[in-house]
Design a protein around this motif. Structure first.
Motif, PDB file in Angstrom:
ATOM      1  N   LEU A 111     -16.770   1.331  -0.423  1.00  0.00           N
ATOM      2  CA  LEU A 111     -15.362   0.953  -0.554  1.00  0.00           C
ATOM      3  C   LEU A 111     -15.083  -0.408   0.071  1.00  0.00           C
ATOM      4  N   GLU A 112     -15.777  -0.702   1.162  1.00  0.00           N
ATOM      5  CA  GLU A 112     -15.599  -2.012   1.797  1.00  0.00           C
ATOM      6  C   GLU A 112     -16.013  -3.130   0.840  1.00  0.00           C
ATOM      7  N   LYS A 113     -17.097  -2.906   0.101  1.00  0.00           N
ATOM      8  CA  LYS A 113     -17.533  -3.898  -0.884  1.00  0.00           C
ATOM      9  C   LYS A 113     -16.506  -4.016  -2.017  1.00  0.00           C
ATOM     10  N   LEU A 114     -16.034  -2.879  -2.502  1.00  0.00           N
ATOM     11  CA  LEU A 114     -15.090  -2.875  -3.609  1.00  0.00           C
ATOM     12  C   LEU A 114     -13.787  -3.589  -3.255  1.00  0.00           C
ATOM     13  N   ALA A 115     -13.305  -3.335  -2.052  1.00  0.00           N
ATOM     14  CA  ALA A 115     -11.984  -3.822  -1.661  1.00  0.00           C
ATOM     15  C   ALA A 115     -11.886  -5.338  -1.675  1.00  0.00           C
TER      16      ALA A 115
END
Length: 234
Positions: A111-115
């Motif tokens: 999720l950190e990458k996606l955000a």
């Protein structure tokens, strides 16, 4: 008159869009393409099909991410690296991942990458409210109810208000309508309409109850023909 087209308008008329949606049944026109900038990755939960009255799954939810095309390949590579690092594969079930501390750490990393690049997308539908909205379409359709001004078809505020009020009916009435609609029982839909009107009158919504009752003498025939038409279209 044809609508004016601006430089930002893709040049697709309303008629062309409708024709595309229904499979170009009105004839084959010139081929068109719509350029896109994002891919939507999504999933759902709580889908009970036409069984709208489902106490065990009262909500339908869908969520996902809008990912720019330019970021898809890079994010796919980063996800593959994260999966390998935590010992998962693309075929690992989500339940297994979310139910462990390691899996939740993996999800947080993804999720950190996606955000950084993507936009989250999420909505929830309460099925009981959906049933009430379907009742509005049934009993308060200007085509079937002469007490309803046809202009109300284009006013979602009034339709929403009616659904809000019908929501106050007893659970038994709401559930009975959902079951009758699922079984295509036009006779039961008319009978339940009377129950719904009585419930609204008991809540002092006399105007709504009166308008609903106007539709009842003919509603069974109208709905029977509607169901028959829907069956012919699959």
């Amino acid at each position: 008159m044809s609508p004016q087209k601006s430089e930002s308008d893709p040049g697709v008329s309303y008629a062309e869009a409708v024709a595309a949606y229904i499979g170009s049944r009105c004839g084959v026109g010139a081929e068109r393409s719509w350029p896109t900038t994002h891919t939507l990755f999504c999933d759902e939960t709580g889908n009970s099909g036409s069984r709208f009255n489902d106490p065990d799954q009262p909500l339908y939810a869908e969520g996902g991410w809008l990912v720019p095309h330019a970021a898809c390949a890079r994010l796919a590579g980063e996800f593959a690296e994260i999966e390998t690092r935590f010992g998962y594969t693309p075929k690992t079930k989500g339940t297994r991942i979310k139910d462990s501390a390691t899996g939740r750490t993996c999800i947080a990393a993804a999720l950190e990458k996606l955000a950084r690049d993507a936009t989250p997308f999420f909505y929830v539908v309460e099925k009981r409210y959906f049933i009430c909205a379907k009742a509005v379409e049934t009993y308060f359709d200007p085509k079937y109810n002469p007490s309803i001004d046809p202009v109300e078809t284009f006013d979602p505020r009034l339709r929403t208000l009616r659904a809000d009020l019908l929501y106050g009916a007893p659970d038994a009435v709401v559930a009975a309508f959902a079951d009758a609609f699922r079984q295509e029982d036009h006779v039961a839909i008319a009978r339940i309409g009377a129950d719904w009107a009585n419930a609204m009158a008991a809540c002092r919504q006399l105007g709504l109850a009166t308008q609903l009752r106007v539709s009842l003498p003919m509603i069974a025939g109208h709905i029977e023909r509607e169901f028959a038409k829907l069956r012919t279209t699959g």
